[in-house]
Each structure stands twice: as C-alpha cells, then as structure tokens.
Design a protein around this motif. Structure first.
Motif, PDB file in Angstrom:
ATOM      1  N   PHE A  49       0.831  -1.204   0.000  1.00 41.15           N
ATOM      2  CA  PHE A  49       0.000   0.000   0.000  1.00 41.15           C
ATOM      3  C   PHE A  49       0.866   1.254   0.000  1.00 41.15           C
ATOM      4  O   PHE A  49       0.542   2.256  -0.659  1.00 41.15           O
ATOM      5  CB  PHE A  49      -0.927   0.003   1.216  1.00 41.15           C
ATOM      6  CG  PHE A  49      -2.377  -0.238   0.875  1.00 41.15           C
ATOM      7  CD1 PHE A  49      -2.881   0.062  -0.374  1.00 41.15           C
ATOM      8  CD2 PHE A  49      -3.247  -0.754   1.820  1.00 41.15           C
ATOM      9  CE1 PHE A  49      -4.216  -0.162  -0.688  1.00 41.15           C
ATOM     10  CE2 PHE A  49      -4.579  -0.979   1.528  1.00 41.15           C
ATOM     11  CZ  PHE A  49      -5.065  -0.686   0.268  1.00 41.15           C
ATOM     12  N   ARG A 108      -5.375   8.161   0.140  1.00 46.42           N
ATOM     13  CA  ARG A 108      -4.363   8.388  -0.901  1.00 46.42           C
ATOM     14  C   ARG A 108      -4.947   9.131  -2.090  1.00 46.42           C
ATOM     15  O   ARG A 108      -4.387  10.130  -2.565  1.00 46.42           O
ATOM     16  CB  ARG A 108      -3.807   7.044  -1.369  1.00 46.42           C
ATOM     17  CG  ARG A 108      -2.836   7.125  -2.539  1.00 46.42           C
ATOM     18  CD  ARG A 108      -2.720   5.775  -3.230  1.00 46.42           C
ATOM     19  NE  ARG A 108      -3.999   5.362  -3.796  1.00 46.42           N
ATOM     20  CZ  ARG A 108      -4.450   4.114  -3.794  1.00 46.42           C
ATOM     21  NH1 ARG A 108      -3.740   3.154  -3.262  1.00 46.42           N
ATOM     22  NH2 ARG A 108      -5.621   3.828  -4.334  1.00 46.42           N
ATOM     23  N   ASP A 134      -2.148  -1.686  -5.151  1.00 47.39           N
ATOM     24  CA  ASP A 134      -3.333  -1.442  -4.330  1.00 47.39           C
ATOM     25  C   ASP A 134      -4.131  -2.727  -4.147  1.00 47.39           C
ATOM     26  O   ASP A 134      -4.663  -2.986  -3.063  1.00 47.39           O
ATOM     27  CB  ASP A 134      -4.196  -0.363  -4.983  1.00 47.39           C
ATOM     28  CG  ASP A 134      -5.432  -0.023  -4.168  1.00 47.39           C
ATOM     29  OD1 ASP A 134      -5.327   0.837  -3.285  1.00 47.39           O
ATOM     30  OD2 ASP A 134      -6.491  -0.635  -4.407  1.00 47.39           O
ATOM     31  N   THR A 160      -1.142   6.087   3.268  1.00 49.47           N
ATOM     32  CA  THR A 160      -1.835   5.015   2.558  1.00 49.47           C
ATOM     33  C   THR A 160      -1.669   3.682   3.287  1.00 49.47           C
ATOM     34  O   THR A 160      -2.615   2.909   3.437  1.00 49.47           O
ATOM     35  CB  THR A 160      -1.311   4.890   1.121  1.00 49.47           C
ATOM     36  OG1 THR A 160      -1.421   6.144   0.455  1.00 49.47           O
ATOM     37  CG2 THR A 160      -2.104   3.839   0.345  1.00 49.47           C
ATOM     38  N   SER A 180       1.991   1.817  -3.454  1.00 49.00           N
ATOM     39  CA  SER A 180       0.912   2.382  -4.273  1.00 49.00           C
ATOM     40  C   SER A 180       0.749   3.871  -4.009  1.00 49.00           C
ATOM     41  O   SER A 180       0.514   4.656  -4.931  1.00 49.00           O
ATOM     42  CB  SER A 180      -0.409   1.635  -4.006  1.00 49.00           C
ATOM     43  OG  SER A 180      -1.038   2.074  -2.812  1.00 49.00           O
ATOM     44  N   THR A 190      -0.113   1.294  -9.840  1.00 48.82           N
ATOM     45  CA  THR A 190      -0.762   1.658  -8.576  1.00 48.82           C
ATOM     46  C   THR A 190      -1.924   0.720  -8.284  1.00 48.82           C
ATOM     47  O   THR A 190      -2.112   0.269  -7.151  1.00 48.82           O
ATOM     48  CB  THR A 190      -1.268   3.116  -8.628  1.00 48.82           C
ATOM     49  OG1 THR A 190      -0.179   3.995  -8.895  1.00 48.82           O
ATOM     50  CG2 THR A 190      -1.911   3.517  -7.313  1.00 48.82           C
ATOM     51  N   GLY A 250      -6.531   3.590   0.726  1.00 50.94           N
ATOM     52  CA  GLY A 250      -6.637   3.967  -0.676  1.00 50.94           C
ATOM     53  C   GLY A 250      -7.495   5.210  -0.883  1.00 50.94           C
ATOM     54  O   GLY A 250      -7.190   6.044  -1.740  1.00 50.94           O
TER      55      GLY A 250
END
Length: 219
Positions: free
Chosen positions: A24, A143, A102, A49, A27, A98, A140
């Motif tokens: 993560f 982010r 993720d 994230t 990402s 990404t 996520g």
C-alpha cells in the motif's frame, strides 16, 4: 485458543499486515510520483496510505493505534516509499502499477482487519466483515483524495466488493472453525482474484440498468 495457536494466528496477522503496509505504501508513492511530488510528499502519501485504514479500525474498535506503540509499520512504510522514490522505476502506466499494488494491499488488509475484529475484539461477524472492508479501503481513499484523484471506491470499480468478498470468506471460514491461517489465505486470494479480474478486464459496477460493465460494455 491455546497459547501456541494464538501465537501462530498473531504471526499470520502480522505477516499479512506488514505485507499490506509495504504494497500500500508503494501504491501511495506511485500516486505521489504521478503528481510529481518531492521526497517528503512521497513519504507522506505512502505512509498515510499504508497506515490509514488500520488506524481507523483501531480507533473504532477502541484499540491502541498499534504503530504509535510499535512503530515497525511506520518504518516499513517509510522504507518502501523511499525505495520507490530513489529507484526511479520507469513504469509506463503508473495507474495500472498503482492499481496492482493497491490490489495486493486491499487483499491483505481485508483479512487482517476482519481477523483482528473477529478474533481479538470478538465483535459479531457482520461487524468484523465491515471492519475488514474499512481497513482495506481506508488507506486507498485517503491516498486518492490527497493526490487529487477520484477514489476507486467511488468510481464504480470492483473495489469494495472485492474486499467484502475476501472479508466474508475469511470470517465465514473461521466461524466454521477452519484454521485462521487457512481462512486468511483463502480470503486474501478471493479479494485478489476479484480485484485482479476487475483490473485486467475493466469490470465495473454501475447504477441501475448498468449493473455490470466489462471493458465499457453493459451487461
């Protein structure tokens, strides 16, 4: 649960959790790179994230936020983002990269969040599944908001549904007295397969009348 089994379960939780932190964080760093941020931006976005979803889960479950007492997760996130920054990986499609990192983090945190809630906090299975989804999607969402992107969870992507499936498989198997390590591995794979299929085939969930779209075509 015996002491030995408890230690094995905690080891499995830690393994999935640390793995989720790293992927993560990467990402988040890739998303920061798309916005041409400096090294501080990389570290900030990547770390938030990696830690965001689990921190929110701990607050709601009235647990101490673990990384503030045992900062291993914090160090892992910082190291992952710094490596991403200094390696200067030439990735042609950073969005796809990404999305794949993720997907791995989503899968790891769907099972760690639901396991911590179900086994350690002993909440009802429905709450445990929800905690798994929230842990998986929280980082996520943060982010994407900080990097000026529309969160995947709001784009009709097969995202929260994948986390829900993995958390449900994980908790469901544990209620049937399957070994927690096996249940977590199964939940991880369920999330990864669904999310991976969504990335590869561009599967999206739409509004009424457009329930499932594959590659832009309504089904």
């Amino acid at each position: 649960m015996s002491v030995l089994n408890g230690e094995m379960v905690q080891s499995a939780i830690n393994g999935f959790m640390y793995f989720g932190d790293i992927v993560f964080a990467v990402s988040g760093a890739l998303a920061a790179g798309r916005r041409r941020m400096d090294i501080v931006g990389y570290v900030l976005i990547g770390t938030i994230t990696g830690l965001g979803g689990g921190s929110l889960r701990d607050v709601l479950l009235d647990h101490p936020v673990w990384w503030t007492h045992e900062p291993v997760e914090l160090y892992l996130c910082i190291m992952a983002t710094l490596l991403t920054y200094f390696c200067r990986l030439e990735i042609k499609d950073r969005y796809k990269a990404t999305a794949w990192f993720d997907a791995l983090g989503l899968s790891a945190f769907a099972v760690t969040g639901s396991t911590v809630a179900f086994l350690q906090s002993q909440v009802p299975w429905t709450v445990a599944v929800f905690m798994g989804v929230m842990t998986a999607t929280g980082g996520g969402v943060i982010r994407d908001l900080l990097t000026g992107n529309r969160p995947m969870i709001l784009c009709g992507e097969l995202y929260a549904v994948a986390a829900l499936a993995g958390a449900f498989v994980n908790v469901g198997m544990m209620t049937l007295h399957v070994q927690p390590e096996v249940a977590m591995a199964s939940g991880f794979m369920a999330t990864l397969v669904l999310r991976g299929a969504a990335v590869v085939f561009d599967i999206r969930l739409g509004p009424p009348g457009e329930f499932v779209r594959v590659g832009g075509r309504n089904k």
